[in-house]
Design an enzyme around this catalytic site. Structure first.
Site, PDB file in Angstrom:
ATOM      1  N   ALA A  93       0.859  -1.197   0.000  1.00 36.92           N
ATOM      2  CA  ALA A  93       0.000   0.000   0.000  1.00 36.92           C
ATOM      3  C   ALA A  93       0.887   1.237   0.000  1.00 36.92           C
ATOM      4  O   ALA A  93       0.882   2.032   0.930  1.00 36.92           O
ATOM      5  CB  ALA A  93      -0.923  -0.013   1.220  1.00 36.92           C
TER       6      ALA A  93
ATOM      7  N   HIS B 208     -27.446  19.406  21.947  1.00 37.12           N
ATOM      8  CA  HIS B 208     -26.847  18.653  23.055  1.00 37.12           C
ATOM      9  C   HIS B 208     -27.683  17.399  23.303  1.00 37.12           C
ATOM     10  O   HIS B 208     -28.902  17.480  23.267  1.00 37.12           O
ATOM     11  CB  HIS B 208     -26.838  19.504  24.317  1.00 37.12           C
ATOM     12  CG  HIS B 208     -26.368  18.746  25.527  1.00 37.12           C
ATOM     13  ND1 HIS B 208     -25.033  18.464  25.727  1.00 37.12           N
ATOM     14  CD2 HIS B 208     -27.056  18.188  26.558  1.00 37.12           C
ATOM     15  CE1 HIS B 208     -24.918  17.764  26.851  1.00 37.12           C
ATOM     16  NE2 HIS B 208     -26.118  17.584  27.366  1.00 37.12           N
TER      17      HIS B 208
HETATM   18  P1  AMP Z   1       0.212   7.017   0.509  1.00 38.44           P
HETATM   19  O1  AMP Z   1       1.023   7.584  -0.648  1.00 38.44           O
HETATM   20  O2  AMP Z   1      -0.378   8.060   1.399  1.00 38.44           O
HETATM   21  O3  AMP Z   1      -0.756   5.971   0.076  1.00 38.44           O
HETATM   22  O4  AMP Z   1       1.252   6.275   1.452  1.00 38.44           O
HETATM   23  C1  AMP Z   1       2.141   5.306   0.993  1.00 38.44           C
HETATM   24  C2  AMP Z   1       3.219   5.146   2.052  1.00 38.44           C
HETATM   25  O5  AMP Z   1       4.076   4.060   1.675  1.00 38.44           O
HETATM   26  C3  AMP Z   1       4.104   6.375   2.213  1.00 38.44           C
HETATM   27  O6  AMP Z   1       4.027   6.827   3.543  1.00 38.44           O
HETATM   28  C4  AMP Z   1       5.508   5.873   1.859  1.00 38.44           C
HETATM   29  O7  AMP Z   1       6.504   6.450   2.689  1.00 38.44           O
HETATM   30  C5  AMP Z   1       5.410   4.369   2.100  1.00 38.44           C
HETATM   31  N1  AMP Z   1       6.402   3.566   1.340  1.00 38.44           N
HETATM   32  C6  AMP Z   1       6.735   3.681   0.025  1.00 38.44           C
HETATM   33  N2  AMP Z   1       7.685   2.764  -0.336  1.00 38.44           N
HETATM   34  C7  AMP Z   1       7.985   2.037   0.798  1.00 38.44           C
HETATM   35  C8  AMP Z   1       8.872   0.942   1.095  1.00 38.44           C
HETATM   36  N3  AMP Z   1       9.681   0.373   0.167  1.00 38.44           N
HETATM   37  N4  AMP Z   1       8.894   0.463   2.381  1.00 38.44           N
HETATM   38  C9  AMP Z   1       8.078   0.993   3.323  1.00 38.44           C
HETATM   39  N5  AMP Z   1       7.242   2.026   3.089  1.00 38.44           N
HETATM   40  C10 AMP Z   1       7.161   2.546   1.855  1.00 38.44           C
END
Ligand code: AMP
Ligand code: FAD
Length: 477
Positions: free
Chosen positions: A276, A451
Site C-alpha cells: 500500500a 446537546h
Molecule cells: P500514501 O502515498 O499516502 O498511500 O502512502 C504510501 C506510504 O508508503 C508512504 O508513507 C511511503 O513512505 C510508504 N512507502 C513507500 N515505499 C515504501 C517501502 N519500500 N517500504 C516501506 N514504506 C514505503
C-alpha cells in the site's frame, strides 16, 4: 461535419460519472466510455471508488468495527454475548452486494440522465476524435467538441515486492481475503495501509505496518498524528516507522520480507503482505501524440486550475490530475468542467478539500495545520477539545480523540480544523461549511449546537480559541 457528441467522458469513476451526468443535465449531448469489467466479466461503472476503493473498504471497516465493539465493548455497556465469530465469507458477500448495487445504480443513473454508454477502452486521437476498442470486439470512432479524461489511478507496485497471487497483494487483493490471515505485513502506512491494516487487525490478524518515513501520517497535524499513533498502538497494530522494504521471498507458502531500519537489515515472515505504497495516474495507451495533451513530470495529465489540458477542448479531472487522490475532489472537478463547458463559471476551492482516514477513531481535517502555519510564519490561535470531556462521547462509551480549531490570531478567521474522534468524517463537514463561508472561530462559537452531540466538541474547541471553553481548561495564551 457535425460532431457525434458535445461531450465524451473517458472513465466512469466518481470524477467521470459526475461530469457526464452534469453535462447531460445542462443539455449537452454526452457519451461516457468505461472499460472496467467485474469478476464475472460484466461491465461495471463507478471506477476504483465503487469497485475496489472507498465503498468496499468502508463496508469492511464498518463490519469489522462492529465485530470489535461486540467482542470488546458490549460487556462494558451491559450487553452479554455468549458466542461471537466473524463469518468472513458472509462479510465478503455482503460487501460484494453493496458494490454491485451501487455500480448498477451508477449505470442506471447514466441511463436516466440520457448519457450514451460505451463499454470498452478509449483513446484520445486529437481533433476531437476518440477511438474505442469495445468489449464486444467492435471498434468505434467518435467525435466531440469536448473530451473529459477521467481515467483515474492504479496502485503503485514496488520492485522489491512484486505482487504474487494471493500472497503479496495490493489494496484490491486485501479486500478479498476469504479467511483471516494469521500474520499480515502492510507496506506503507498511508491512509489505505492504515485502513486495510485496521480491518484485518480487528478481525484477528497480527498486523505489522512497515513505513519508510520516520513519522506516522505526516500530512496530518502532528498533535493529531501523535494521538493516532497512541490509538493504533492500543489496538495492537505494530507500526514500525523508518522501515524501508528492500526485498521479498516466497518460502513454503509464506512471504519473507527484508527491510532496513536505521543501520540494521531485518527479516520477517508473513502469511500475507499488502503493498500500500500509493497510487499513480493511469494514462496507459490513452493519448496519441497528435492529441497535444501533455503529462507533468510525475505522470499526471497537466492541467490548469479549471482542469483544462494543453489541448483546446480536452479536459482532465480526478486522480489522473494533480491534487489529492480523493473521490470527492474528482467529483467536484467533474462538475466544474461540465458547467464551464456549458458557459457557467464555477471554481473548485482546492484549499478546502476535506481529508478523512476511516480508522477508529476516524481522522479528518480541512485547511492548514499548525506545522503549515509555523512554516509560513503565520500568527494563529488554537483551541483544543478532548473528547473525553464530551458527555455524548461518554454516553457512547467512546471517548477517544480531540478536536482542534486553528484561527488567525488577528482576524479570528478559521484556518484549519483537525479532528481525531468517532464520526470525524461527518463532523468535518461542519468545519468545511464554516470555512467555505469564511467564518471566524467566534462565528462557530456563537452558533448553537444540539446537546448531547459529538459536534459540541467542535463548538467547545472554537470557544477555546478565545479561552472561553466551558468544559475544559483553556490553553494558556
Ligand atoms: P500514501 O502515498 O499516502 O498511500 O502512502 C504510501 C506510504 O508508503 C508512504 O508513507 C511511503 O513512505 C510508504 N512507502 C513507500 N515505499 C515504501 C517501502 N519500500 N517500504 C516501506 N514504506 C514505503
Ligand atoms: P477512478 O475511480 O480510478 O475511475 C477511473 C475509471 O476510468 C475506471 O473505472 C477505469 O476503468 C476507467 N478507465 C481508465 N482508462 C480508460 C480508458 N482508456 N477507456 C475507458 N475507461 C477507462 N477516496 C475517498 O475520497 N474516500 C475514501 O474513503 C477512499 N477510500 C479508498 C480506499 C481504497 C482501498 C482505494 C484504492 C482508494 C480509495 N479512495 C478514497 C480513492 C478514490 O477511490 C479515488 O480518489 C477515486 O476513485 C478517483 O476517482 P476517478 O474518477 O478520478 O478515478
Amino acid at each position: 461535419m457535425a460532431n457525434d457528441f458535445d461531450v465524451i467522458v473517458i472513465g466512469a469513476g466518481p470524477a467521470g460519472y459526475h461530469s457526464a451526468i452534469r453535462s447531460s443535465q445542462l443539455g449537452l449531448n454526452t457519451a461516457i466510455v468505461e472499460k472496467w469489467l467485474d469478476s464475472s466479466g460484466a461491465a461495471a461503472y463507478g471506477g476504483t471508488c465503487l469497485n475496489v476503493g472507498c465503498i468496499p473498504s468502508k463496508t469492511l471497516l464498518e463490519a469489522s468495527h462492529k465485530f470489535v465493539e461486540a467482542r470488546d465493548e458490549f460487556g462494558h455497556i451491559g450487553i452479554k454475548l455468549s458466542k461471537l465469530s466473524a463469518d468472513i465469507p458472509a462479510m465478503m458477500k455482503r460487501k460484494d452486494r453493496v458494490v454491485s448495487d451501487l455500480t448498477a445504480g451508477v449505470s442506471s443513473l447514466l441511463k436516466t440522465n440520457k448519457v450514451e454508454q460505451y463499454e470498452g477502452i478509449a483513446k484520445v486521437l486529437g481533433n476531437g476524435e476518440v477511438s474505442i476498442a469495445m468489449h464486444n470486439q467492435e471498434k468505434a470512432k467518435l467525435t466531440a467538441e469536448n473530451i473529459i479524461i477521467a481515467t483515474g489511478s492504479v496502485p503503485i507496485d514496488i520492485k522489491p515486492c512484486p505482487l504474487t497471487e494471493n500472497l503479496i497483494v495490493d489494496s484490491t487483493g486485501a479486500l478479498e481475503f476469504d479467511s483471516v490471515p494469521k500474520k499480515i505485513g502492510v507496506i506503507g502506512s498511508g491512509i489505505i495501509g492504515l485502513e486495510l491494516g485496521s480491518v484485518w487487525s480487528r478481525l484477528g490478524s497480527e498486523v505489522v505496518l512497515l513505513e519508510a518515513l520516520e513519522e506516522l501520517l505526516p500530512v496530518c497535524d502532528s498533535q493529531v498524528s501523535k494521538e493516532a499513533a497512541k490509538e493504533f498502538k492500543k489496538q495492537g497494530m505494530d507500526i514500525r516507522l523508518g522501515a524501508r522494504v528492500t526485498g521479498s521471498h516466497i518460502k513454503r507458502g509464506k512471504v519473507e520480507i527484508s527491510y532496513s531500519r536505521g543501520d540494521e537489515d531485518q527479516r520477517e515472515i508473513f502469511d500475507k503482505v499488502i503493498v500500500a505504497v500509493g497510487r499513480r495516474p493511469y494514462t496507459n495507451d490513452l493519448i496519441s501524440p497528435e492529441a497535444g495533451v501533455s503529462l507533468d513530470e510525475r505522470g499526471f495529465i497537466a492541467v490548469n486550475e479549471y482542469c483544462m489540458t494543453d489541448a483546446p477542448g480536452v479536459y482532465a479531472v480526478g486522480d489522473v490530475v494533480r491534487g489529492p487522490m480523493l473521490a470527492h475532489k474528482g467529483m467536484e472537478e467533474g462538475i466544474m468542467v461540465a458547467e464551464r463547458i456549458a458557459g457557467k463559471l464555477p471554481q473548485v476551492d482546492y484549499d478546502l478539500v476535506p481529508s478523512v482516514v476511516y480508522t477508529h477513531p476516524e481522522i479528518a481535517w480541512v485547511g492548514k495545520n499548525e506545522e503549515d502555519l509555523k512554516a509560513a510564519g503565520e500568527n494563529y490561535s488554537v483551541g483544543v477539545f478532548p473528547m473525553r470531556a464530551s458527555g455524548r462521547a461518554m454516553a457512547n462509551n467512546d471517548t477517544s480523540g480531540i478536536i482542534k480549531v486553528i484561527a488567525d490570531k488577528v482576524t479570528d478567521r478559521l484556518l484549519g480544523v483537525h479532528i481525531i474522534a468517532p464520526h470525524a468524517s461527518e463532523m468535518i463537514a461542519e468545519a468545511v461549511i464554516a470555512m467555505e463561508f469564511k467564518a471566524s472561530a467566534e462565528d462557530l462559537a456563537l452558533t448553537m449546537f444540539a446537546h448531547p452531540t459529538l459536534s459540541e466538541g467542535l463548538h467547545e474547541a472554537a470557544l477555546a480559541v478565545s479561552g472561553h471553553a466551558i468544559h475544559v481548561a483553556n490553553r494558556k495564551k
